[in-house]
Design a protein around this motif. Structure first.
Motif, PDB file in Angstrom:
ATOM      1  N   ALA A   1       0.831  -1.206   0.000  1.00 15.55           N
ATOM      2  CA  ALA A   1       0.000   0.000   0.000  1.00 15.55           C
ATOM      3  C   ALA A   1       0.865   1.256   0.000  1.00 15.55           C
ATOM      4  O   ALA A   1       0.610   2.201  -0.762  1.00 15.55           O
ATOM      5  N   TYR A   2       1.900   1.276   0.833  1.00 14.52           N
ATOM      6  CA  TYR A   2       2.799   2.427   0.861  1.00 14.52           C
ATOM      7  C   TYR A   2       3.530   2.575  -0.465  1.00 14.52           C
ATOM      8  O   TYR A   2       3.720   3.686  -0.960  1.00 14.52           O
ATOM      9  N   ALA A   3       3.947   1.476  -1.067  1.00 14.65           N
ATOM     10  CA  ALA A   3       4.640   1.534  -2.351  1.00 14.65           C
ATOM     11  C   ALA A   3       3.729   2.122  -3.424  1.00 14.65           C
ATOM     12  O   ALA A   3       4.161   2.977  -4.216  1.00 14.65           O
ATOM     13  N   LEU A   4       2.470   1.687  -3.464  1.00 15.48           N
ATOM     14  CA  LEU A   4       1.536   2.230  -4.445  1.00 15.48           C
ATOM     15  C   LEU A   4       1.309   3.726  -4.250  1.00 15.48           C
ATOM     16  O   LEU A   4       1.243   4.488  -5.222  1.00 15.48           O
ATOM     17  N   VAL A   5       1.193   4.140  -3.016  1.00 16.06           N
ATOM     18  CA  VAL A   5       0.986   5.565  -2.735  1.00 16.06           C
ATOM     19  C   VAL A   5       2.202   6.375  -3.174  1.00 16.06           C
ATOM     20  O   VAL A   5       2.070   7.431  -3.807  1.00 16.06           O
TER      21      VAL A   5
ATOM     22  N   GLY B   1       4.544  10.131  -6.940  1.00 13.99           N
ATOM     23  CA  GLY B   1       5.624  10.504  -7.856  1.00 13.99           C
ATOM     24  C   GLY B   1       5.124  10.693  -9.275  1.00 13.99           C
ATOM     25  O   GLY B   1       5.525  11.633  -9.967  1.00 13.99           O
ATOM     26  N   GLY B   2       4.234   9.820  -9.714  1.00 13.56           N
ATOM     27  CA  GLY B   2       3.678   9.935 -11.066  1.00 13.56           C
ATOM     28  C   GLY B   2       2.865  11.200 -11.256  1.00 13.56           C
ATOM     29  O   GLY B   2       3.004  11.894 -12.266  1.00 13.56           O
ATOM     30  N   VAL B   3       2.019  11.509 -10.296  1.00 11.64           N
ATOM     31  CA  VAL B   3       1.199  12.726 -10.389  1.00 11.64           C
ATOM     32  C   VAL B   3       2.081  13.971 -10.327  1.00 11.64           C
ATOM     33  O   VAL B   3       1.840  14.949 -11.041  1.00 11.64           O
TER      34      VAL B   3
END
Length: 45
Positions: free
Chosen positions: A10-14, A19-21
């Motif tokens: 979950a932390y990795a996805l966030v 970073g992407g946004v």
């Protein structure tokens, strides 16, 4: 069963999403600045 793999994922996805946004926003901002500079006849490096 441990809950840590889910928490880490979950932390990795966030972090990846943030970073992407951030990158997407920066690129969009630079494009908009370039278009605005072209309209006013200014050139910025």
């Amino acid at each position: 069963m441990s809950h840590w793999p889910f928490v880490i994922a979950a932390y990795a996805l966030v972090l990846i999403g943030t970073g992407g946004v951030t990158l997407w926003s920066y690129v969009a901002m630079r494009r908009a600045e370039a278009r605005a500079a072209a309209l006013t006849g200014r050139r910025e490096a």
